[in-house]
Design an enzyme around this catalytic site. Structure first.
Site, short mmCIF file in Angstrom:
data_model
loop_
_atom_site.label_atom_id
_atom_site.label_comp_id
_atom_site.label_asym_id
_atom_site.label_seq_id
_atom_site.Cartn_x
_atom_site.Cartn_y
_atom_site.Cartn_z
N SER A 190 4.40 -8.20 32.54
CA SER A 190 4.97 -7.82 31.25
C SER A 190 4.12 -8.40 30.14
O SER A 190 3.48 -9.45 30.33
CB SER A 190 6.41 -8.33 31.13
OG SER A 190 6.91 -8.15 29.82
N TYR A 241 12.39 -15.69 31.26
CA TYR A 241 11.79 -14.40 31.61
C TYR A 241 10.30 -14.40 31.27
O TYR A 241 9.47 -13.98 32.10
CB TYR A 241 12.49 -13.25 30.88
CG TYR A 241 11.83 -11.91 31.15
CD1 TYR A 241 11.92 -11.32 32.41
CD2 TYR A 241 11.10 -11.26 30.15
CE1 TYR A 241 11.29 -10.11 32.67
CE2 TYR A 241 10.47 -10.05 30.41
CZ TYR A 241 10.57 -9.48 31.66
OH TYR A 241 9.95 -8.28 31.93
#
Length: 252
Positions: A139, A152
């Site tokens: 990501s 995250y």
């Protein structure tokens, strides 16, 4: 025998789109996920195009992952491409307000689960050799922190560095490794992150023309089928309407 793709998190989003993309090209598929009904539906959809093995599997369960990989029979046991897609974000709160259990679940899935699946499949990938691929879905959060990203972001930074280190260790085997890092992408991601808040999902993507799962599937297909002497180490994708912003400054 043909080529086989092993795809984790195939019951939705990027994973499901990748299964459709590779399956319709005639690749053998091992599709995994925790939702048996969705796996069965996808298997039935793709059966006219390819051979599909659907495995109900939680990547956090090390023993189950090892047993699943050890139990693969031809043509599924000669894996050409591993797409490590299973992962999630939970919560948008600042770190001081977060649920520790959610942090642990992200670490167990995004870090430990990805590592476990990779470790289990490395012998098959190395045996396949030249042209084999590991595509780790990272990501932009692994590069660029943001409020509420906390653990995250940390897990996706791990995915990036793990991918680079794999490349170093696999030198000479012919196995390629890519960290594929999408930006704003429309899938079930935000619904999972916000405990099913449809309004939050709709607000995030409204007017943004975000990345679609099919875009990522096309990118994975390109990575897996490019000439065998090439490796894309890192590929960061954003929708055109997403860009970088200024640093935040707190003032008295």
């Amino acid at each position: 025998m043909g080529n086989t793709a092993f795809i984790t998190g195939a019951t939705s989003g990027f994973g499901r789109a990748c299964a459709r993309r590779f399956g319709r090209e005639g690749w053998n598929l091992v599709i995994t996920g925790r939702r048996r009904e969705r796996l069965n539906e996808l298997q039935a959809e793709l059966a006219p195009h390819c051979q599909v093995l659907a495995l109900e599997l939680d990547v956090r369960d090390t023993a189950a992952v090892r047993a699943a990989v050890a139990g693969l029979a031809p043509p599924f046991n000669s894996v050409h491409t591993l797409i490590n897609n299973a992962g999630l974000a939970l919560g948008t709160e600042p770190a001081q307000d977060c649920d520790l259990e959610k942090w642990h679940r992200m670490i167990d899935t995004n870090v430990k689960g990805l590592s476990t699946v990779t470790h289990a499949l490395l012998p098959s990938l190395i045996a396949r050799g030249t042209g084999a691929s590991i595509i780790n879905i990272g990501s932009v959060a692994g590069h660029w922190p943001y409020p509420g990203g906390n653990v995250y972001c940390g897990t996706k930074a791990f995915v990036e560095q793990f991918s680079y280190a794999l490349r170093a260790d696999l030198q000479g085997t012919g196995v390629r490794v890519t960290n594929l890092a999408p930006g704003l992408s429309e899938s079930e991601f935000t619904l999972v992150r916000t405990d099913g808040d449809q309004a939050a999902h709709d607000a995030l993507y409204a007017g943004a023309k975000p990345i679609q799962p099919e875009d990522i599937a096309d990118t994975c297909w390109w990575l897996a089928t490019m000439p065998a002497h090439l490796n894309v180490n890192q590929l960061e994708l954003m929708p055109v309407r997403q860009a970088f912003s200024a640093f935040s400054v707190h003032r008295d």
